[in-house]
Motif scaffolding. Structure first.
Motif, PDB file in Angstrom:
ATOM      1  N   UNK A  97     -91.666 -50.392 -14.961  1.00 38.38           N
ATOM      2  CA  UNK A  97     -92.509 -50.981 -13.917  1.00 38.38           C
ATOM      3  C   UNK A  97     -91.693 -51.692 -12.837  1.00 38.38           C
ATOM      4  N   UNK A  98     -90.367 -51.810 -13.058  1.00 38.44           N
ATOM      5  CA  UNK A  98     -89.514 -52.466 -12.064  1.00 38.44           C
ATOM      6  C   UNK A  98     -88.578 -51.502 -11.342  1.00 38.44           C
ATOM      7  N   UNK A  99     -88.412 -50.302 -11.862  1.00 39.17           N
ATOM      8  CA  UNK A  99     -87.455 -49.357 -11.280  1.00 39.17           C
ATOM      9  C   UNK A  99     -88.071 -48.603 -10.098  1.00 39.17           C
ATOM     10  N   UNK A 100     -87.219 -47.882  -9.365  1.00 38.78           N
ATOM     11  CA  UNK A 100     -87.654 -47.183  -8.152  1.00 38.78           C
ATOM     12  C   UNK A 100     -88.146 -45.777  -8.472  1.00 38.78           C
ATOM     13  N   UNK A 101     -89.371 -45.478  -8.040  1.00 37.67           N
ATOM     14  CA  UNK A 101     -89.931 -44.158  -8.302  1.00 37.67           C
ATOM     15  C   UNK A 101     -89.136 -43.066  -7.603  1.00 37.67           C
ATOM     16  N   UNK A 102     -88.652 -43.337  -6.407  1.00 41.23           N
ATOM     17  CA  UNK A 102     -87.918 -42.307  -5.656  1.00 41.23           C
ATOM     18  C   UNK A 102     -86.714 -41.819  -6.452  1.00 41.23           C
ATOM     19  N   UNK A 103     -85.995 -42.733  -7.079  1.00 41.08           N
ATOM     20  CA  UNK A 103     -84.830 -42.356  -7.886  1.00 41.08           C
ATOM     21  C   UNK A 103     -85.261 -41.579  -9.123  1.00 41.08           C
ATOM     22  N   UNK A 104     -86.337 -42.026  -9.745  1.00 40.83           N
ATOM     23  CA  UNK A 104     -86.823 -41.344 -10.950  1.00 40.83           C
ATOM     24  C   UNK A 104     -87.375 -39.962 -10.629  1.00 40.83           C
ATOM     25  N   UNK A 149     -84.806 -46.975 -20.357  1.00 36.20           N
ATOM     26  CA  UNK A 149     -84.383 -45.737 -19.688  1.00 36.20           C
ATOM     27  C   UNK A 149     -85.434 -44.669 -19.997  1.00 36.20           C
ATOM     28  N   UNK A 150     -86.693 -45.040 -19.841  1.00 34.83           N
ATOM     29  CA  UNK A 150     -87.801 -44.224 -20.325  1.00 34.83           C
ATOM     30  C   UNK A 150     -87.809 -42.815 -19.737  1.00 34.83           C
ATOM     31  N   UNK A 151     -87.622 -42.704 -18.428  1.00 32.79           N
ATOM     32  CA  UNK A 151     -87.692 -41.391 -17.780  1.00 32.79           C
ATOM     33  C   UNK A 151     -86.493 -40.542 -18.167  1.00 32.79           C
ATOM     34  N   UNK A 152     -85.304 -41.139 -18.193  1.00 29.28           N
ATOM     35  CA  UNK A 152     -84.104 -40.388 -18.561  1.00 29.28           C
ATOM     36  C   UNK A 152     -84.218 -39.798 -19.959  1.00 29.28           C
ATOM     37  N   UNK A 153     -84.591 -40.621 -20.929  1.00 31.64           N
ATOM     38  CA  UNK A 153     -84.733 -40.121 -22.304  1.00 31.64           C
ATOM     39  C   UNK A 153     -85.751 -38.984 -22.366  1.00 31.64           C
ATOM     40  N   UNK A 154     -86.836 -39.144 -21.632  1.00 32.92           N
ATOM     41  CA  UNK A 154     -87.879 -38.109 -21.642  1.00 32.92           C
ATOM     42  C   UNK A 154     -87.378 -36.802 -21.030  1.00 32.92           C
ATOM     43  N   UNK A 155     -86.572 -36.896 -19.968  1.00 27.98           N
ATOM     44  CA  UNK A 155     -86.042 -35.660 -19.371  1.00 27.98           C
ATOM     45  C   UNK A 155     -85.108 -34.955 -20.336  1.00 27.98           C
ATOM     46  N   UNK A 156     -84.335 -35.705 -21.103  1.00 29.98           N
ATOM     47  CA  UNK A 156     -83.400 -35.085 -22.041  1.00 29.98           C
ATOM     48  C   UNK A 156     -84.134 -34.501 -23.255  1.00 29.98           C
ATOM     49  N   UNK A 157     -85.270 -35.100 -23.618  1.00 34.90           N
ATOM     50  CA  UNK A 157     -86.103 -34.503 -24.667  1.00 34.90           C
ATOM     51  C   UNK A 157     -86.619 -33.142 -24.212  1.00 34.90           C
TER      52      UNK A 157
END
Length: 260
Positions: A97-104, A149-157
């Motif tokens: 909820x604090x990170x940047x959506x554009x980067x994700x 690192x929620x999005x990163x872990x999910x992409x690697x899954x």
């Protein structure tokens, strides 16, 4: 006839080391990254040292349809790709909820969309001629959820499960597909992901990208479907299957949170 390896994210870290390994084996190279200067230097060094041909493409692979643009450029040069190494990727550290959506969003495009599109394009060719190898670089992050690192872990899954599935689909052919899952490695990844203060890496002696790349190369050449670098990493990736999901997530958070 020399074979050719296409490597994304080849200007540093594991991608650069994989380029060196392939060149040392006499393979020609197609190297892709955003850093023009580093790729030019790498091209000069590898061609001089190993007498191979190195074709470089400066490209931001997080942009829409970037994979197809690269494919078309390589095809116009008449280059056949025998080894596809989808190495490019990056992460981001922080509460979602604090990170940047554009980067994700760029992370999802690069880590998932570009990887899948490259695989689709070159797998068709490999199946048609019944030869070729693909390495999709996942991570030990692929085996559990990753708070902070929620999005990163999910992409690697995604990378892990996608690769396992299509490896099964082509199992009757001479084409192999490997999900390479390194753990934390001494590369520029931690800086890009802003995770230097994470307990996962701070104060830790991490394996070199050269050692990790060599392991991945051997696994790809053997046709392994899943290759996890490091004994403890293999133990951890296996053990999470036998623990409650909430416990796994809690442990991951405690290991990865900022050091105090």
């Amino acid at each position: 006839m020399k074979k050719t390896a296409l490597i994304t994210g080849a200007s540093g870290g594991i991608g650069l080391e994989l380029a060196k390994i392939h060149a040392s084996k006499g393979d020609n190279l197609v190297l892709i990254a955003r850093n023009d200067t580093k790729l030019q230097e790498l091209k000069t060094d590898l061609e001089k040292q190993y007498q191979v041909d190195v074709f470089i493409i400066i490209k931001d692979l997080s942009l829409p349809n970037a994979a197809h643009e690269v494919y078309d450029e390589v095809d116009q040069k008449g280059i056949q790709i025998d080894f596809l190494i989808n190495n490019a990727g990056f992460g981001d550290f922080g509460l979602f909820y604090e990170t940047e959506w554009e980067k994700e969003h760029r992370m999802i495009e690069l880590n998932i969309t570009t990887l899948a599109q490259f695989t689709k394009l070159y797998l068709k060719e490999m199946i048609k001629r019944n030869s070729g190898k693909i390495m999709n670089v996942a991570s030990t992050a692929a085996f559990q959820p990753g708070p902070t690192m929620a999005v990163y872990y999910a992409t690697k899954a995604f990378v892990l499960h996608f690769t396992e599935a299509i490896a099964n689909e082509v199992s009757g052919s001479n084409v192999t597909i490997t999900a390479f899952c390194p753990g934390a490695t001494a590369t520029g990844f931690q800086s890009v992901a802003a995770m230097e203060e994470s307990k996962l890496v701070k104060g830790k002696k991490l394996p070199s990208s050269g050692v990790v790349a060599a392991y991945g190369y051997k696994a790809m050449m053997k046709g392994k479907t899943v290759a996890i670098h490091g004994f403890m990493n293999r133990i951890m990736a296996t053990s999470v299957r036998f623990m409650p999901r909430k416990v796994v997530t809690t442990i991951t958070r405690s290991v990865q949170d900022k050091a105090k």
